[in-house]
Design a protein around this motif. Structure first.
Motif, PDB file in Angstrom:
ATOM      1  N   ALA A   8       0.843  -1.196   0.000  1.00 29.91           N
ATOM      2  CA  ALA A   8       0.000   0.000   0.000  1.00 29.91           C
ATOM      3  C   ALA A   8       0.881   1.250   0.000  1.00 29.91           C
ATOM      4  O   ALA A   8       2.103   1.142   0.015  1.00 29.91           O
ATOM      5  N   ASP A   9       0.239   2.405   0.027  1.00 32.61           N
ATOM      6  CA  ASP A   9       0.915   3.701   0.178  1.00 32.61           C
ATOM      7  C   ASP A   9       1.861   3.992  -0.989  1.00 32.61           C
ATOM      8  O   ASP A   9       3.044   4.252  -0.792  1.00 32.61           O
ATOM      9  N   ARG A  10       1.318   3.981  -2.170  1.00 29.29           N
ATOM     10  CA  ARG A  10       2.097   4.226  -3.391  1.00 29.29           C
ATOM     11  C   ARG A  10       2.970   5.485  -3.296  1.00 29.29           C
ATOM     12  O   ARG A  10       4.074   5.523  -3.842  1.00 29.29           O
ATOM     13  N   GLU A  11       2.485   6.494  -2.574  1.00 27.84           N
ATOM     14  CA  GLU A  11       3.242   7.759  -2.455  1.00 27.84           C
ATOM     15  C   GLU A  11       4.548   7.568  -1.679  1.00 27.84           C
ATOM     16  O   GLU A  11       5.454   8.396  -1.766  1.00 27.84           O
ATOM     17  N   SER A  12       4.690   6.482  -0.942  1.00 25.47           N
ATOM     18  CA  SER A  12       5.912   6.200  -0.176  1.00 25.47           C
ATOM     19  C   SER A  12       6.893   5.305  -0.933  1.00 25.47           C
ATOM     20  O   SER A  12       8.018   5.099  -0.495  1.00 25.47           O
ATOM     21  N   TRP A  13       6.460   4.777  -2.056  1.00 18.91           N
ATOM     22  CA  TRP A  13       7.292   3.814  -2.788  1.00 18.91           C
ATOM     23  C   TRP A  13       8.606   4.410  -3.265  1.00 18.91           C
ATOM     24  O   TRP A  13       9.650   3.773  -3.175  1.00 18.91           O
ATOM     25  N   GLU A  14       8.559   5.635  -3.785  1.00 22.72           N
ATOM     26  CA  GLU A  14       9.773   6.245  -4.333  1.00 22.72           C
ATOM     27  C   GLU A  14      10.837   6.394  -3.243  1.00 22.72           C
ATOM     28  O   GLU A  14      12.009   6.095  -3.459  1.00 22.72           O
ATOM     29  N   LYS A  15      10.406   6.834  -2.061  1.00 21.93           N
ATOM     30  CA  LYS A  15      11.348   6.989  -0.945  1.00 21.93           C
ATOM     31  C   LYS A  15      11.918   5.614  -0.549  1.00 21.93           C
ATOM     32  O   LYS A  15      13.112   5.482  -0.290  1.00 21.93           O
ATOM     33  N   LEU A  16      11.063   4.617  -0.518  1.00 20.59           N
ATOM     34  CA  LEU A  16      11.496   3.251  -0.190  1.00 20.59           C
ATOM     35  C   LEU A  16      12.550   2.788  -1.202  1.00 20.59           C
ATOM     36  O   LEU A  16      13.618   2.299  -0.823  1.00 20.59           O
ATOM     37  N   ILE A  17      12.265   2.981  -2.477  1.00 16.58           N
ATOM     38  CA  ILE A  17      13.186   2.560  -3.545  1.00 16.58           C
ATOM     39  C   ILE A  17      14.512   3.306  -3.407  1.00 16.58           C
ATOM     40  O   ILE A  17      15.583   2.700  -3.498  1.00 16.58           O
ATOM     41  N   ASN A  18      14.450   4.615  -3.153  1.00 18.96           N
ATOM     42  CA  ASN A  18      15.676   5.402  -2.983  1.00 18.96           C
ATOM     43  C   ASN A  18      16.466   4.960  -1.764  1.00 18.96           C
ATOM     44  O   ASN A  18      17.690   4.847  -1.819  1.00 18.96           O
ATOM     45  N   ASN A  19      15.780   4.709  -0.650  1.00 17.58           N
ATOM     46  CA  ASN A  19      16.469   4.277   0.579  1.00 17.58           C
ATOM     47  C   ASN A  19      17.254   2.992   0.366  1.00 17.58           C
ATOM     48  O   ASN A  19      18.326   2.817   0.940  1.00 17.58           O
ATOM     49  N   PHE A  55       4.037  -5.353   8.612  1.00 24.03           N
ATOM     50  CA  PHE A  55       3.379  -4.049   8.574  1.00 24.03           C
ATOM     51  C   PHE A  55       2.113  -4.081   7.723  1.00 24.03           C
ATOM     52  O   PHE A  55       1.629  -3.045   7.288  1.00 24.03           O
ATOM     53  N   GLY A  56       1.588  -5.277   7.471  1.00 26.83           N
ATOM     54  CA  GLY A  56       0.355  -5.405   6.702  1.00 26.83           C
ATOM     55  C   GLY A  56       0.437  -4.786   5.318  1.00 26.83           C
ATOM     56  O   GLY A  56      -0.565  -4.315   4.782  1.00 26.83           O
ATOM     57  N   GLY A  57       1.641  -4.737   4.752  1.00 24.14           N
ATOM     58  CA  GLY A  57       1.827  -4.181   3.418  1.00 24.14           C
ATOM     59  C   GLY A  57       1.880  -2.661   3.382  1.00 24.14           C
ATOM     60  O   GLY A  57       1.968  -2.058   2.325  1.00 24.14           O
ATOM     61  N   LYS A  58       1.837  -2.022   4.562  1.00 26.33           N
ATOM     62  CA  LYS A  58       1.811  -0.550   4.631  1.00 26.33           C
ATOM     63  C   LYS A  58       3.231   0.022   4.612  1.00 26.33           C
ATOM     64  O   LYS A  58       3.928   0.020   5.617  1.00 26.33           O
ATOM     65  N   VAL A  59       3.639   0.537   3.464  1.00 30.38           N
ATOM     66  CA  VAL A  59       4.983   1.087   3.280  1.00 30.38           C
ATOM     67  C   VAL A  59       5.197   2.298   4.193  1.00 30.38           C
ATOM     68  O   VAL A  59       6.248   2.435   4.821  1.00 30.38           O
ATOM     69  N   ALA A  60       4.196   3.164   4.283  1.00 36.00           N
ATOM     70  CA  ALA A  60       4.322   4.390   5.099  1.00 36.00           C
ATOM     71  C   ALA A  60       4.619   4.036   6.558  1.00 36.00           C
ATOM     72  O   ALA A  60       5.445   4.692   7.206  1.00 36.00           O
TER      73      ALA A  60
END
Length: 138
Positions: free
Chosen positions: A5-16, A35-40
């Motif tokens: 979930a939380d598509r808006e957090s994906w870019e930060k995750l990928i960069n990290n 985290f139940g799939g919750k990236v944020a």
């Protein structure tokens, strides 16, 4: 592939995680399981989370580095700011030739990032490695 979930957090995750497919796969599994799939939710912590499988992989890669390469990486991991080649040479107590060769080798393996800052090339450690080496010290 993964139900995150939380598509808006994906870019930060990928960069990290430096866009490394293997690392992202390990992290995605952890996000799903804990985290139940919750990236944020996974991303809200101040520290970069390194699941056990990722740590094992980093440990394995560490085995392929020389003690002096590890020392340089640890030295750079201790810096809060990017560090210049001159500082690395001064702090490492190696010859200029050895230092240059080591930095080149670490850069080639994508362990070090170099960027231009105020007309000076400075180096930082890949964030995943920085966190891993900090965790090892604690």
């Amino acid at each position: 592939k993964r139900q995150l979930a939380d598509r808006e957090s994906w870019e930060k995750l990928i960069n990290n995680y430096q866009g490394n497919p293997r690392w992202l796969d390990i992290v995605a599994t952890t996000i799903q399981e804990l985290f139940g799939g919750k990236v944020a939710e996974f991303m809200e912590y101040e520290t970069l989370i390194l699941p056990e499988a990722l740590q094992a992989e980093l440990e394995q890669q560490l085995q392929h580095l020389s003690p002096v390469e590890i020392r340089i990486m640890e030295q750079i991991a201790n810096q809060n700011q990017p560090i210049s080649i001159g500082e690395i040479i001064r702090k490492s107590e190696l010859s200029i030739q050895e230092s240059v060769n080591l930095i080149q080798s670490l850069k080639k393996r994508l362990l070090l990032d170099g960027q231009l800052e105020n007309n000076l090339t400075v180096f930082t450690l890949n964030p995943v490695w920085k966190q891993y080496l900090k965790n090892k010290r604690e």
